[in-house]
Write a protein that holds these residues in place. Sequence first.
Motif, PDB file in Angstrom:
ATOM      1  N   CYS A   1      22.152 -11.189   4.630  1.00  0.00           N
ATOM      2  CA  CYS A   1      21.997 -12.080   3.696  1.00  0.00           C
ATOM      3  C   CYS A   1      21.550 -13.385   4.530  1.00  0.00           C
ATOM      4  O   CYS A   1      20.446 -13.941   4.286  1.00  0.00           O
ATOM      5  N   GLN A   2      22.200 -13.804   5.539  1.00  0.00           N
ATOM      6  CA  GLN A   2      22.119 -15.043   6.491  1.00  0.00           C
ATOM      7  C   GLN A   2      20.649 -14.569   7.043  1.00  0.00           C
ATOM      8  O   GLN A   2      19.566 -15.588   7.022  1.00  0.00           O
ATOM      9  N   ALA A   3      20.161 -13.355   7.402  1.00  0.00           N
ATOM     10  CA  ALA A   3      18.971 -13.076   8.203  1.00  0.00           C
ATOM     11  C   ALA A   3      17.778 -13.290   7.099  1.00  0.00           C
ATOM     12  O   ALA A   3      16.789 -13.853   7.405  1.00  0.00           O
ATOM     13  N   LEU A   4      17.994 -12.874   5.817  1.00  0.00           N
ATOM     14  CA  LEU A   4      16.891 -13.107   4.883  1.00  0.00           C
ATOM     15  C   LEU A   4      16.712 -14.519   4.624  1.00  0.00           C
ATOM     16  O   LEU A   4      15.682 -14.957   4.625  1.00  0.00           O
ATOM     17  N   VAL A   5      17.740 -15.491   4.571  1.00  0.00           N
ATOM     18  CA  VAL A   5      17.657 -16.813   4.581  1.00  0.00           C
ATOM     19  C   VAL A   5      17.029 -17.362   5.585  1.00  0.00           C
ATOM     20  O   VAL A   5      15.905 -18.261   5.616  1.00  0.00           O
ATOM     21  N   LYS A   6      17.357 -17.069   6.681  1.00  0.00           N
ATOM     22  CA  LYS A   6      16.621 -17.307   8.086  1.00  0.00           C
ATOM     23  C   LYS A   6      15.079 -16.972   8.234  1.00  0.00           C
ATOM     24  O   LYS A   6      14.342 -17.899   8.481  1.00  0.00           O
ATOM     25  N   THR A   7      14.808 -15.738   7.666  1.00  0.00           N
ATOM     26  CA  THR A   7      13.414 -15.519   7.870  1.00  0.00           C
ATOM     27  C   THR A   7      12.636 -16.217   6.834  1.00  0.00           C
ATOM     28  O   THR A   7      11.389 -16.762   7.083  1.00  0.00           O
ATOM     29  N   ALA A   8      13.210 -16.516   5.665  1.00  0.00           N
ATOM     30  CA  ALA A   8      12.453 -17.345   4.548  1.00  0.00           C
ATOM     31  C   ALA A   8      12.013 -18.618   4.878  1.00  0.00           C
ATOM     32  O   ALA A   8      11.075 -19.011   4.942  1.00  0.00           O
ATOM     33  N   PHE A   9      12.784 -19.287   5.633  1.00  0.00           N
ATOM     34  CA  PHE A   9      12.582 -20.612   6.281  1.00  0.00           C
ATOM     35  C   PHE A   9      11.403 -20.516   7.245  1.00  0.00           C
ATOM     36  O   PHE A   9      10.789 -21.706   7.376  1.00  0.00           O
ATOM     37  N   LEU A  10      11.281 -19.537   7.853  1.00  0.00           N
ATOM     38  CA  LEU A  10      10.182 -19.356   8.891  1.00  0.00           C
ATOM     39  C   LEU A  10       9.020 -18.929   8.334  1.00  0.00           C
ATOM     40  O   LEU A  10       7.763 -18.822   8.698  1.00  0.00           O
ATOM     41  N   ASP A  11       9.016 -18.187   7.009  1.00  0.00           N
ATOM     42  CA  ASP A  11       7.715 -17.601   6.282  1.00  0.00           C
ATOM     43  C   ASP A  11       6.823 -18.543   5.898  1.00  0.00           C
ATOM     44  O   ASP A  11       7.020 -19.552   4.850  1.00  0.00           O
ATOM     45  N   GLU A  12       5.358 -18.450   6.175  1.00  0.00           N
ATOM     46  CA  GLU A  12       4.459 -19.553   6.159  1.00  0.00           C
ATOM     47  C   GLU A  12       3.993 -19.739   4.600  1.00  0.00           C
ATOM     48  O   GLU A  12       3.953 -20.526   3.842  1.00  0.00           O
TER      49      GLU A  12
END
Length: 433
Positions: free
Chosen positions: A192-203
Motif C-alpha cells: 500500500c505504501q509503495a503504491l502511494v509513493k509511486t503515485a507521488f512520482l508519476d508524472e
Amino acid sequence: MKYYSTNNKSITASLSEAVIKGLAPDRGLYMLERINTLSNDLFDNIDKLTFKEIAFEVASKFFGEDVEKEDLKNIVYDTLEFDCPIVKVEDNIFALELFHGPTLAFKDVGARFMARLLGYFIKGDETNTVNVLVATSGDTGSAVANGFLGVKGIHVWVLYPKGKVSQIQESQFTTLGKNITALEVDGVFDDCQALVKTAFLDEDLNKHMRLTSANSINVARFLPQAFYYFNAYARLKEKGLGHDVVVCVPSGNFGNLTSGLIGKKMGLPIKRFISANNANRVVFDYLKTGQYIPKHSIQTIANAMDVGDPSNFARILDLYGADYKKITSELSGATFQDDEILKAIKECYSLNGYILDPHGACGYQALKEMLFDGETGVFLETAHPAKFKPTVESAIGKEVDVPERLKAFMRGKKQSIEINKDFLSFKEILMNS
Ligand SMILES: *Cc1c(COP(=O)(O)O)cnc(C)c1O
C-alpha cells in the motif's frame, strides 16, 4: 513563519507549502524556524482557561502569522469538539485520555486539525480537488478518513491491506462514503505504501490531479498534539498539582512526544518526559547508549507503536542540536515486552479498576517504575481499550464495553474497491476519477 528541512536548514517552505507537501524535497522533515514562548502571565492563569482557549493560545504561537485570527480560532474550536480529560488512576498517577474523538484514538486531534487547515489553504479553489492518499495498517486510515470527512475540495483515498486490519478498524474507514474512498489492496501494508509513493512520482497522475499525503510527519498533524499537554498541566494546576509534573508518552513514530517536547520549549512547566516503548526499543537504546541503530519493526500487542526507525527522531535531534546530554536531561526511556504489557493491564485493573489499552499500559507501567517521591505522573492514554478488545479482555478476564460510536461504525455498510498491488490498476482508478 518558515519551516526548514531537518536535513538542510537552507531548504525552507511556507506553512501552506509544508502542509501540502508533507515532506521536504530532500526528504527531511519540516521544523519550525522559531519556537515562540508563551508568557508567564498565561501560565499563571492557565488553570482558569478552557481546553479550547488554551489550544487557541498555543496554535497562535505556531500558526498566528499564517492564518487569520478568526479562522484559526474556528479551526481549533472545530477540531476540539471532544475533550481530552485527565483522570486519576492511582496515588500520583493520572491518565490523559486522548480517546474521546470520532475514532477513539489520539490521532483524531491531528487529523481533524490538518483537514481544517488544508481546507483553509485551498479555499476558493475547491473545484480543483486535492486528493489525499493515505496508506494504513489500521489506525491512521481511520483517523484521517474521519478527520477529512465532508471537508470541501478534498477527496481521501485510503489504501489498506486486504484481510490484515481488524474489523473494527476496517469499519472506521470503509463505511463513510462521501469524499472517502477505501481501496482494499491484495497485498501487505508495504505494498500500500509503495503504491502511494509511486503515485507521488508519476508524472501523468500529477498532471491530472492534485495529490498530497496526510501521514503523521505533516506539521499540521503533529504540532496540534501540543495542545493537550498544556491542558493537562492546566487541569493539574487546578488541583494544586502543577509542580514536578512528569509526562510519559507511549511512542512509536515519536510525533506525539516531539510535540510535547516543543511544548516544554514554549515554556510549559513539565519537569521531564519519559518515552515508553514496546519491544521496538531503538530510542530506548539510544537514550541508554547514545547510539541510534534503526531496526526492522517487531510485531507486538501495542501495534500502533511497532516502528523500527521512527521518523520523528530526526525532529528530536534537531530540537536539541543533537546534544545527547541535553536530550537525556529531559527525556528517559522504558521498554516492555508483550507479557509485561498484559501484566500491567491486569494489575492496574485489579488495583484501580481502570482499564488500560496496550499502548497506555506501557505509559502507566513506566511511571510505576520510574516516578520519584513528590512527582506527579501523567501518561497519555492514546486509545480506547475497546479498540483492542480481545487483548484487553484476555488480560482482565472481563468483557470490555464497546462505546456506541464504535458500534455504529460496525453496523455501517462496507464500501470498498478491491485492487491488486500493481501500480497500473491503482493509477487507472485515480485517472478515471
Ligand atoms: C500512533 C499511536 C501511538 C504512537 O504515537 P507516535 O506519535 O507515533 O509516537 C501510540 N498509541 C496509539 C494508540 C497510536 O495510534
